[in-house]
Design a protein around this motif. Structure first.
Motif, PDB file in Angstrom:
ATOM      1  N   GLY A 365       0.726  -1.119  -0.008  1.00 37.82           N
ATOM      2  CA  GLY A 365      -0.020  -0.142   0.099  1.00 37.82           C
ATOM      3  C   GLY A 365       0.853   1.266  -0.070  1.00 37.82           C
ATOM      4  O   GLY A 365       0.373   2.213  -0.025  1.00 37.82           O
ATOM      5  N   THR A 366       2.274   1.264   0.110  1.00 38.29           N
ATOM      6  CA  THR A 366       2.920   2.240  -0.081  1.00 38.29           C
ATOM      7  C   THR A 366       3.443   2.717  -1.494  1.00 38.29           C
ATOM      8  O   THR A 366       3.354   1.966  -2.557  1.00 38.29           O
ATOM      9  CB  THR A 366       4.292   2.059   0.738  1.00 38.29           C
ATOM     10  OG1 THR A 366       5.104   0.936   0.223  1.00 38.29           O
ATOM     11  CG2 THR A 366       3.842   1.851   2.119  1.00 38.29           C
ATOM     12  N   THR A 367       4.092   4.075  -1.692  1.00 42.97           N
ATOM     13  CA  THR A 367       4.417   4.476  -3.014  1.00 42.97           C
ATOM     14  C   THR A 367       6.088   4.598  -2.685  1.00 42.97           C
ATOM     15  O   THR A 367       6.275   5.369  -1.762  1.00 42.97           O
ATOM     16  CB  THR A 367       3.770   5.686  -3.354  1.00 42.97           C
ATOM     17  OG1 THR A 367       2.483   5.557  -3.637  1.00 42.97           O
ATOM     18  CG2 THR A 367       4.610   6.177  -4.605  1.00 42.97           C
ATOM     19  N   VAL A 368       6.858   3.920  -3.386  1.00 45.47           N
ATOM     20  CA  VAL A 368       8.405   3.937  -3.335  1.00 45.47           C
ATOM     21  C   VAL A 368       8.726   4.531  -4.589  1.00 45.47           C
ATOM     22  O   VAL A 368       8.453   4.116  -5.961  1.00 45.47           O
ATOM     23  CB  VAL A 368       8.821   2.779  -3.090  1.00 45.47           C
ATOM     24  CG1 VAL A 368      10.345   2.880  -3.125  1.00 45.47           C
ATOM     25  CG2 VAL A 368       8.640   2.094  -1.707  1.00 45.47           C
ATOM     26  N   GLY A 369       9.796   5.752  -4.478  1.00 48.54           N
ATOM     27  CA  GLY A 369      10.532   6.127  -5.766  1.00 48.54           C
ATOM     28  C   GLY A 369      11.680   5.708  -5.971  1.00 48.54           C
ATOM     29  O   GLY A 369      12.376   5.552  -4.831  1.00 48.54           O
ATOM     30  N   GLN A 451      -7.817   9.608 -16.047  1.00 51.56           N
ATOM     31  CA  GLN A 451      -6.829   9.429 -15.093  1.00 51.56           C
ATOM     32  C   GLN A 451      -5.322   9.648 -15.498  1.00 51.56           C
ATOM     33  O   GLN A 451      -4.466  10.261 -14.925  1.00 51.56           O
ATOM     34  CB  GLN A 451      -6.913   8.178 -14.242  1.00 51.56           C
ATOM     35  CG  GLN A 451      -8.202   8.041 -13.449  1.00 51.56           C
ATOM     36  CD  GLN A 451      -8.400   6.492 -13.011  1.00 51.56           C
ATOM     37  OE1 GLN A 451      -7.470   5.503 -13.330  1.00 51.56           O
ATOM     38  NE2 GLN A 451      -9.308   6.181 -12.485  1.00 51.56           N
ATOM     39  N   ALA A 452      -5.127   9.184 -17.053  1.00 48.91           N
ATOM     40  CA  ALA A 452      -3.619   9.386 -17.584  1.00 48.91           C
ATOM     41  C   ALA A 452      -3.840  10.463 -18.303  1.00 48.91           C
ATOM     42  O   ALA A 452      -2.803  10.938 -18.881  1.00 48.91           O
ATOM     43  CB  ALA A 452      -3.765   8.212 -18.498  1.00 48.91           C
ATOM     44  N   GLN A 453      -4.818  11.418 -17.879  1.00 49.66           N
ATOM     45  CA  GLN A 453      -4.817  12.849 -18.769  1.00 49.66           C
ATOM     46  C   GLN A 453      -4.770  12.687 -20.414  1.00 49.66           C
ATOM     47  O   GLN A 453      -4.036  13.538 -20.970  1.00 49.66           O
ATOM     48  CB  GLN A 453      -3.507  13.741 -18.304  1.00 49.66           C
ATOM     49  CG  GLN A 453      -3.705  13.802 -16.620  1.00 49.66           C
ATOM     50  CD  GLN A 453      -4.782  14.523 -16.163  1.00 49.66           C
ATOM     51  OE1 GLN A 453      -5.266  15.639 -16.822  1.00 49.66           O
ATOM     52  NE2 GLN A 453      -5.346  14.174 -15.242  1.00 49.66           N
ATOM     53  N   ILE A 454      -5.395  11.740 -20.865  1.00 49.52           N
ATOM     54  CA  ILE A 454      -5.252  11.693 -22.287  1.00 49.52           C
ATOM     55  C   ILE A 454      -6.678  11.761 -22.835  1.00 49.52           C
ATOM     56  O   ILE A 454      -6.795  11.873 -24.189  1.00 49.52           O
ATOM     57  CB  ILE A 454      -4.663  10.121 -22.829  1.00 49.52           C
ATOM     58  CG1 ILE A 454      -4.487  10.265 -24.270  1.00 49.52           C
ATOM     59  CG2 ILE A 454      -5.312   9.123 -22.242  1.00 49.52           C
ATOM     60  CD1 ILE A 454      -3.413  11.121 -24.916  1.00 49.52           C
ATOM     61  N   SER A 519      -1.789   9.270  -7.092  1.00 51.50           N
ATOM     62  CA  SER A 519      -1.605   9.135  -5.705  1.00 51.50           C
ATOM     63  C   SER A 519      -3.132   8.977  -4.974  1.00 51.50           C
ATOM     64  O   SER A 519      -3.307   8.197  -4.005  1.00 51.50           O
ATOM     65  CB  SER A 519      -1.249  10.336  -5.074  1.00 51.50           C
ATOM     66  OG  SER A 519       0.156  10.787  -5.653  1.00 51.50           O
ATOM     67  N   SER A 520      -3.936   9.448  -5.741  1.00 57.93           N
ATOM     68  CA  SER A 520      -5.658   9.257  -5.316  1.00 57.93           C
ATOM     69  C   SER A 520      -6.138   7.928  -5.587  1.00 57.93           C
ATOM     70  O   SER A 520      -6.525   7.206  -4.852  1.00 57.93           O
ATOM     71  CB  SER A 520      -6.271  10.307  -5.934  1.00 57.93           C
ATOM     72  OG  SER A 520      -7.909  10.190  -5.526  1.00 57.93           O
ATOM     73  N   VAL A 521      -5.933   7.546  -7.008  1.00 51.11           N
ATOM     74  CA  VAL A 521      -6.634   6.158  -7.373  1.00 51.11           C
ATOM     75  C   VAL A 521      -5.775   4.958  -6.710  1.00 51.11           C
ATOM     76  O   VAL A 521      -6.189   3.917  -6.792  1.00 51.11           O
ATOM     77  CB  VAL A 521      -6.684   6.204  -9.106  1.00 51.11           C
ATOM     78  CG1 VAL A 521      -7.609   7.388  -9.353  1.00 51.11           C
ATOM     79  CG2 VAL A 521      -5.494   6.161  -9.692  1.00 51.11           C
ATOM     80  N   ARG A 522      -4.572   5.298  -6.397  1.00 51.81           N
ATOM     81  CA  ARG A 522      -3.707   3.989  -6.160  1.00 51.81           C
ATOM     82  C   ARG A 522      -3.650   4.000  -4.429  1.00 51.81           C
ATOM     83  O   ARG A 522      -2.663   3.285  -3.996  1.00 51.81           O
ATOM     84  CB  ARG A 522      -2.088   4.059  -6.557  1.00 51.81           C
ATOM     85  CG  ARG A 522      -2.209   3.949  -8.145  1.00 51.81           C
ATOM     86  CD  ARG A 522      -2.495   2.720  -8.726  1.00 51.81           C
ATOM     87  NE  ARG A 522      -1.498   1.688  -8.180  1.00 51.81           N
ATOM     88  CZ  ARG A 522      -1.509   0.297  -8.165  1.00 51.81           C
ATOM     89  NH1 ARG A 522      -2.422  -0.163  -8.936  1.00 51.81           N
ATOM     90  NH2 ARG A 522      -0.613  -0.496  -7.569  1.00 51.81           N
ATOM     91  N   GLN A 523      -4.442   4.696  -3.909  1.00 52.11           N
ATOM     92  CA  GLN A 523      -4.663   4.647  -2.361  1.00 52.11           C
ATOM     93  C   GLN A 523      -4.742   3.229  -1.874  1.00 52.11           C
ATOM     94  O   GLN A 523      -5.711   2.481  -2.309  1.00 52.11           O
ATOM     95  CB  GLN A 523      -5.427   5.450  -1.777  1.00 52.11           C
ATOM     96  CG  GLN A 523      -5.124   7.090  -1.870  1.00 52.11           C
ATOM     97  CD  GLN A 523      -6.063   7.876  -1.190  1.00 52.11           C
ATOM     98  OE1 GLN A 523      -7.068   7.212  -0.533  1.00 52.11           O
ATOM     99  NE2 GLN A 523      -5.987   9.193  -1.089  1.00 52.11           N
ATOM    100  N   GLY A 524      -3.903   2.765  -0.864  1.00 51.37           N
ATOM    101  CA  GLY A 524      -3.943   1.443  -0.370  1.00 51.37           C
ATOM    102  C   GLY A 524      -3.351   0.296  -1.241  1.00 51.37           C
ATOM    103  O   GLY A 524      -3.300  -0.955  -1.047  1.00 51.37           O
ATOM    104  N   LEU A 525      -2.865   0.706  -2.568  1.00 49.19           N
ATOM    105  CA  LEU A 525      -2.077  -0.243  -3.416  1.00 49.19           C
ATOM    106  C   LEU A 525      -0.521  -0.013  -3.505  1.00 49.19           C
ATOM    107  O   LEU A 525      -0.244   1.180  -3.313  1.00 49.19           O
ATOM    108  CB  LEU A 525      -2.753  -0.174  -4.623  1.00 49.19           C
ATOM    109  CG  LEU A 525      -4.128  -0.285  -4.827  1.00 49.19           C
ATOM    110  CD1 LEU A 525      -4.883  -0.229  -6.091  1.00 49.19           C
ATOM    111  CD2 LEU A 525      -4.516  -2.002  -4.509  1.00 49.19           C
TER     112      LEU A 525
END
Length: 582
Positions: A365-369, A451-454, A519-525
């Motif tokens: 559930g975290t985001t790692v760069g 979501q992908a701004q396309i 960041s919004s749609v991937r919360q918890g993933l």
């Protein structure tokens, strides 16, 4: 037999049909072998003035019956074999394509698209032609020769005359022994050269726009011409030996015919052979010349196709570098963390280590760069996570299970990977976005595009989401291709998502919107973001800095800016570049 594996595998399932075809052709050629005997009897009766008009008509009808029976039976046999040949072509191309799906990254790094197309097109076609034409001609020829010799032996033609007449034909096996390996070797060289030429052509066509922009058409033409000349030279070498081989067999057949005419004519003049038997003998010998020439052609074709068949079987014998363990598991990775311990990795055939003693924990559930200079090992780490290459045993685990113990489908289906150069297929935009989830509803496709701004770019096209893209998505700009590829990854909604510098071609404003949406749609993933631009990593829970395959820094954006090191240096350079751009 191992070298004939794919051929044997196919024929094993079709042998009743091949037997039926051979039976038809055998019956037809046996019937055809009566033709010279009928003509010989006609000649004898004609010489003796023993023919009436009705007899002549009977002979004509009999010959017509022989021709019709041969045509129908041999035609049916040839149709079945030709049809089976096309089925072999379909079967083998399917086998090759399925096998391509099992081969790994290392194989494709060493073999270009053109070379692989050469297997599917040139080699398969060569084997199919040999299989169809070879069975047709070899069956017709061998049966006709056997039945012809049998008919001669059953007639009143002296045995010594038959033996002397066919004597030159005994040299044919020796010709085959001498020429066969040479033809096969030169055919292999031709097929390999064709593969390189096809590879060159594929590359030239793919880069034609770059060629035109740099005005180097002449250089590219010369480069392709060199490959074409190589094929031409090797084909000429093959043609020379094949032509000589093809010429020798009918020459020997002609020698037999000359012997039959001279010796048989002498016996006929002196009353030791009837005119009818002399006519039958010359027709039988003449009838044998064509099948012997066909057998020569079959042997020639078989030797050439053997080279292609060997190439196909050699390819099919290659095993994928990535193999599933016998007890591989399918696990749910929705709440699984990633653990990397002392990961050291070098690419095959490469000595330098791409990664060295790398250890990292990514909580679910975290985001790692991940950031670093070019060649620091970022993409290598991604390839190992996806098992495009195999990591050392125990080096990478997801959910507490070594990824080498997970099924490939279980692992890869639960990871959404978005590369920097997102490959788009020559189909509609909708199909490209719904690539993984083919049954996605239209509203899901549209939401992923937003979501992908396309989305805004897509609706400007006349056909909107049904717009068909050119080869590799050439219809779209670089930034649009990246965002379409990102939409494909987002619609998958996988437990783990890897963004491999996937927004590098978009402007800063669009990038910021994409980052906020993810960041919004991937919360918890779990999300892994690999980037060169620091701006794409600011929101990450943790940032890992790689340099020459090692972790040199780790922390949040703010923490890393407060430390001297590579991260702060990269940030300063990029900020300076942004100010210069303004």
């Amino acid at each position: 037999m191992k070298s004939q594996r794919v051929l044997v595998e196919y024929i094993q399932g079709k042998w009743p049909y091949y037997l039926l075809a051979i039976a038809f052709m055998t019956a037809g050629n046996i019937i055809q072998s009566f033709y010279p005997r009928i003509i010989g009897n006609f000649a004898d009766q004609l010489k003796q003035n023993g023919l009436s008009e009705s007899h002549i008509i009977d002979y004509g009808l009999l010959l017509l019956g022989v021709a019709l029976a041969f045509g129908v039976l041999a035609g049916l046999g040839q149709y079945i074999v030709m049809r089976l040949g096309r089925m072999f072509e379909f079967f083998t191309r399917g086998r090759l394509f399925d096998h391509f799906m099992t081969l790994g990254e290392h194989f494709y790094s060493r073999n270009g698209v053109g070379k692989l197309l050469s297997y599917v097109m040139n080699d398969v076609t060569a084997v199919r032609e040999a299989l169809a034409r070879g069975i047709n001609q070899s069956t017709n020829s061998s049966i006709l020769i056997v039945s012809t010799v049998s008919m001669m032996l059953l007639s009143d033609i002296p045995l010594y005359l038959i033996a002397v007449s066919v004597l030159p034909l005994l040299a044919i096996p020796w010709i085959v022994v001498v020429f066969g390996p040479v033809i096969r070797s030169r055919s292999l060289s031709v097929q390999e050269a064709l593969g390189k030429m096809t590879e060159s052509a594929e590359e030239q066509f793919g880069g034609i726009r770059v060629t035109k922009k740099f005005a180097v058409e002449r250089i590219m033409s010369e480069r392709f011409g060199a490959e074409a000349d190589r094929v031409h030279d090797k084909q000429l070498k093959l043609v020379r030996v094949s032509s000589l081989f093809q010429a020798l067999i009918p020459f020997l057949g002609t020698l037999s015919l000359i012997v039959a005419i001279v010796f048989g004519g002498y016996l006929t003049i002196h009353g030791r052979l009837s005119l009818g038997n002399f006519v039958a003998l010359t027709l039988y010998i003449r009838m044998m010349v064509n099948p012997l020439q066909q057998i020569g052609g079959v042997i020639n074709t078989m030797q050439r196709s053997r080279a292609s068949l060997d190439r196909i079987n050699e390819l099919l014998s290659k095993e994928g570098e990535i193999q599933e363990a016998e007890q591989a598991q399918a696990r749910d990775l929705s709440r699984a963390g990633i653990r990397i311990r002392h990961l050291t990795f070098s690419y095959p055939d490469s000595e330098p280590e791409a990664l060295h003693d790398l250890s990292l924990d990514i909580k679910p559930g975290t985001t790692v760069g991940i950031v670093g200079k070019t060649g620091s090992g970022k993409t290598t780490l991604v390839k190992l996570l996806l098992r495009m290459y195999d990591p050392p045993e125990g080096a990478i685990a997801i959910g507490g299970v070594d990824i080498r113990d997970l099924t490939l489908e279980s692992l890869r289906s639960q990871i959404a990977y978005v590369p920097q150069e997102g490959f788009l297929f020559s189909t509609t935009i909708r199909d490209n976005i719904a690539f993984y989830r083919r049954d996605s509803a239209m509203n899901q496709v549209e939401e992923a595009a937003k979501q992908a701004q396309i989305y805004g770019n897509i609706v400007e096209f006349p056909d909107r989401f049904e717009t068909k893209l050119g080869e590799r998505g050439i219809t779209l700009s670089g930034g649009q291709r990246q965002r379409t590829s990102l939409a494909r990854g987002l619609i998958k909604h996988a437990p783990i998502m890897i963004l491999d510098d996937s927004v590098s071609a978009v402007d800063a404003v669009t990038e910021q919107r994409i980052v906020e949406t993810i960041s919004s749609v991937r919360q918890g993933l779990t999300t892994i973001v690999i980037a060169h631009r620091i701006s794409a990593l600011k929101h990450a829970d943790e940032i890992v800095v790689l340099d020459e395959g090692r972790i040199v820094q780790r922390g949040t954006h703010a923490q890393l800016l407060d430390q001297p090191g590579l991260y702060a240096l990269l940030h300063a350079i990029q900020e300076e570049g942004n100010r210069d751009a303004e």
